[in-house]
Write a protein that holds these residues in place. Structure first.
Motif, PDB file in Angstrom:
ATOM      1  N   ASP A  59       0.814  -1.220   0.000  1.00 53.08           N
ATOM      2  CA  ASP A  59       0.000   0.000   0.000  1.00 53.08           C
ATOM      3  C   ASP A  59       0.843   1.263   0.000  1.00 53.08           C
ATOM      4  N   THR A  60       1.933   1.251  -0.735  1.00 55.37           N
ATOM      5  CA  THR A  60       2.750   2.454  -0.889  1.00 55.37           C
ATOM      6  C   THR A  60       1.975   3.515  -1.673  1.00 55.37           C
ATOM      7  N   GLY A  61       1.929   4.731  -1.121  1.00 54.22           N
ATOM      8  CA  GLY A  61       1.203   5.819  -1.781  1.00 54.22           C
ATOM      9  C   GLY A  61      -0.304   5.707  -1.665  1.00 54.22           C
ATOM     10  N   ASP A  62      -0.793   4.962  -0.688  1.00 52.32           N
ATOM     11  CA  ASP A  62      -2.234   4.757  -0.554  1.00 52.32           C
ATOM     12  C   ASP A  62      -2.968   6.097  -0.399  1.00 52.32           C
ATOM     13  N   TRP A  63      -3.875   6.373  -1.294  1.00 50.56           N
ATOM     14  CA  TRP A  63      -4.669   7.593  -1.291  1.00 50.56           C
ATOM     15  C   TRP A  63      -3.816   8.859  -1.342  1.00 50.56           C
ATOM     16  N   MET A  64      -2.653   8.775  -1.988  1.00 50.46           N
ATOM     17  CA  MET A  64      -1.828   9.988  -2.130  1.00 50.46           C
ATOM     18  C   MET A  64      -2.513  10.959  -3.095  1.00 50.46           C
ATOM     19  N   ILE A  65      -2.347  12.239  -2.839  1.00 46.40           N
ATOM     20  CA  ILE A  65      -2.988  13.286  -3.640  1.00 46.40           C
ATOM     21  C   ILE A  65      -1.955  14.073  -4.437  1.00 46.40           C
ATOM     22  N   GLY A  66      -0.724  14.127  -3.963  1.00 45.42           N
ATOM     23  CA  GLY A  66       0.347  14.819  -4.650  1.00 45.42           C
ATOM     24  C   GLY A  66       1.685  14.306  -4.172  1.00 45.42           C
ATOM     25  N   GLY A  67       2.762  14.863  -4.768  1.00 43.91           N
ATOM     26  CA  GLY A  67       4.105  14.471  -4.369  1.00 43.91           C
ATOM     27  C   GLY A  67       4.606  13.251  -5.126  1.00 43.91           C
ATOM     28  N   ASN A  68       5.797  12.803  -4.750  1.00 43.40           N
ATOM     29  CA  ASN A  68       6.457  11.690  -5.445  1.00 43.40           C
ATOM     30  C   ASN A  68       7.053  10.714  -4.428  1.00 43.40           C
ATOM     31  N   ILE A  69       6.980   9.430  -4.762  1.00 43.82           N
ATOM     32  CA  ILE A  69       7.659   8.407  -3.970  1.00 43.82           C
ATOM     33  C   ILE A  69       8.602   7.670  -4.925  1.00 43.82           C
ATOM     34  N   TYR A  70       9.888   7.706  -4.614  1.00 48.01           N
ATOM     35  CA  TYR A  70      10.891   7.049  -5.451  1.00 48.01           C
ATOM     36  C   TYR A  70      11.374   5.784  -4.736  1.00 48.01           C
ATOM     37  N   VAL A  71      11.299   4.657  -5.421  1.00 49.95           N
ATOM     38  CA  VAL A  71      11.638   3.370  -4.812  1.00 49.95           C
ATOM     39  C   VAL A  71      12.659   2.647  -5.696  1.00 49.95           C
ATOM     40  N   ALA A  72      13.755   2.168  -5.071  1.00 48.30           N
ATOM     41  CA  ALA A  72      14.765   1.429  -5.831  1.00 48.30           C
ATOM     42  C   ALA A  72      14.594  -0.078  -5.692  1.00 48.30           C
TER      43      ALA A  72
ATOM     44  N   LYS B 176      19.313   4.948 -11.892  1.00 43.71           N
ATOM     45  CA  LYS B 176      18.600   4.117 -12.882  1.00 43.71           C
ATOM     46  C   LYS B 176      17.766   3.016 -12.229  1.00 43.71           C
ATOM     47  N   ASP B 177      18.037   2.719 -10.970  1.00 35.59           N
ATOM     48  CA  ASP B 177      17.300   1.646 -10.302  1.00 35.59           C
ATOM     49  C   ASP B 177      15.952   2.102  -9.744  1.00 35.59           C
ATOM     50  N   PHE B 178      15.696   3.405  -9.749  1.00 39.25           N
ATOM     51  CA  PHE B 178      14.480   3.923  -9.108  1.00 39.25           C
ATOM     52  C   PHE B 178      13.302   3.965 -10.082  1.00 39.25           C
ATOM     53  N   ILE B 179      12.116   3.759  -9.509  1.00 35.65           N
ATOM     54  CA  ILE B 179      10.874   4.061 -10.218  1.00 35.65           C
ATOM     55  C   ILE B 179      10.157   5.161  -9.412  1.00 35.65           C
ATOM     56  N   LYS B 180       9.212   5.812 -10.042  1.00 44.62           N
ATOM     57  CA  LYS B 180       8.470   6.878  -9.359  1.00 44.62           C
ATOM     58  C   LYS B 180       7.016   6.465  -9.191  1.00 44.62           C
ATOM     59  N   ILE B 181       6.489   6.697  -8.012  1.00 41.72           N
ATOM     60  CA  ILE B 181       5.071   6.462  -7.757  1.00 41.72           C
ATOM     61  C   ILE B 181       4.413   7.809  -7.497  1.00 41.72           C
ATOM     62  N   GLY B 182       3.374   8.086  -8.207  1.00 39.69           N
ATOM     63  CA  GLY B 182       2.635   9.341  -8.046  1.00 39.69           C
ATOM     64  C   GLY B 182       1.148   9.071  -7.973  1.00 39.69           C
ATOM     65  N   PRO B 183       0.353  10.127  -7.757  1.00 37.25           N
ATOM     66  CA  PRO B 183      -1.098   9.921  -7.669  1.00 37.25           C
ATOM     67  C   PRO B 183      -1.698   9.573  -9.021  1.00 37.25           C
ATOM     68  N   GLN B 184      -2.644   8.682  -9.023  1.00 35.99           N
ATOM     69  CA  GLN B 184      -3.334   8.329 -10.259  1.00 35.99           C
ATOM     70  C   GLN B 184      -4.318   9.423 -10.656  1.00 35.99           C
ATOM     71  N   GLU B 185      -4.975  10.001  -9.680  1.00 36.79           N
ATOM     72  CA  GLU B 185      -5.898  11.120  -9.916  1.00 36.79           C
ATOM     73  C   GLU B 185      -5.601  12.205  -8.910  1.00 36.79           C
ATOM     74  N   LEU B 186      -5.776  13.470  -9.330  1.00 39.46           N
ATOM     75  CA  LEU B 186      -5.529  14.583  -8.422  1.00 39.46           C
ATOM     76  C   LEU B 186      -6.637  14.748  -7.399  1.00 39.46           C
ATOM     77  N   ARG B 187      -7.827  14.270  -7.733  1.00 40.48           N
ATOM     78  CA  ARG B 187      -8.963  14.415  -6.816  1.00 40.48           C
ATOM     79  C   ARG B 187      -9.566  13.039  -6.563  1.00 40.48           C
ATOM     80  N   PRO B 188      -8.845  12.172  -5.880  1.00 43.22           N
ATOM     81  CA  PRO B 188      -9.311  10.784  -5.745  1.00 43.22           C
ATOM     82  C   PRO B 188     -10.603  10.631  -4.961  1.00 43.22           C
ATOM     83  N   PHE B 189     -10.914  11.597  -4.137  1.00 42.96           N
ATOM     84  CA  PHE B 189     -12.102  11.459  -3.289  1.00 42.96           C
ATOM     85  C   PHE B 189     -13.353  12.068  -3.926  1.00 42.96           C
TER      86      PHE B 189
END
Length: 224
Positions: free
Chosen positions: A154-167, A203-216
């Motif tokens: 559940d990384t980034g669960d219900w995120m609305i903005g910002g970035n999560i970088y995971v290697a 190069k090992d990182f991927i980025k996780i961001g919000p799928q929608e800006l207004r998820p709710f």
């Protein structure tokens, strides 16, 4: 440099001693053996440079408002809670809630972190040089979370903005989507990893961001 033997104080007494030393313009302090005290070095302002030698408890360095704080040990829950600016460096591991509600500033953990890293992050930079638990970035609005190891479920669960970088490995939560790094992402990661002497190929990182800006409330799509 002023040194305070923290094992001789209660939390309240120690915070009074810290503020007293800072009011006397002794901005460079070392606290020896905090003994896992909770809620110490809280609400410190710009110019203060403090080193905590030893493990500490919960809510340490909360409400940091510009101080540079280094912890030579492990920390409990909610380090840097609602921090507005400054820098917290942890030469150990951290329990859950790293940087809860952070407005700005940087927290670096040179070890593993527990669940809910960067929950409700509003603009802070949180770097975990290790693995972190589940629910990182829960409800985050802005800022960056960077992890050189694995992210939990559940990384980034219900995120609305910002970035999560995971290697490492990851499992996205609701409203979180995986995206490729662009040039701006690569430059930012390179700069931060170099600044904090972290050996992790961009190069090992991927980025996780919000799928929608207004998820709710709506269907507006997030920018690519």
């Amino acid at each position: 440099m002023e040194t305070i033997k923290a094992e001789n104080y209660t939390t309240r007494q120690l915070n009074i001693e810290i503020k007293k030393a800072l009011s006397e313009e002794k901005n460079n302090l070392t606290l020896e053996n905090p003994g896992k005290l909770d809620s110490i070095a809280v609400g410190l302002g710009p110019g203060a440079e403090i080193t905590l030698n030893g493990d500490v408890g919960d809510f340490v360095a909360a409400l940091n408002n510009g101080a540079s704080i280094e912890i030579q040990g492990n920390v409990g829950r909610y380090v840097g809670d609602n921090m507005t600016s400054g820098e917290i460096i942890i030469k150990g591991s951290a329990e859950e809630g790293v940087g809860f509600g952070t407005y700005n500033g940087t927290i670096v953990v040179y070890g593993d972190a527990g669940d809910a890293v960067g929950q409700l992050n509003k603009g802070g930079i949180l770097i975990i040089d290790g693995n972190m638990g589940k629910l990182a970035g829960l409800y985050m609005l802005s800022g960056d979370i960077i992890v050189t190891g694995d992210a939990g479920e559940d990384t980034g669960d219900w995120m609305i903005g910002g970035n999560i970088y995971v290697a490492g490995n990851y499992e996205t939560g609701t409203n979180a989507a995986v995206r490729e790094l662009d040039n701006q992402d690569q430059d930012k990661l390179s700069s931060l990893l170099q600044k904090y002497n972290i050996d992790a190929p961009v190069k090992d990182f991927i980025k996780i961001g919000p799928q929608e800006l207004r998820p709710f409330y709506g269907k507006e799509e997030a920018s690519k």
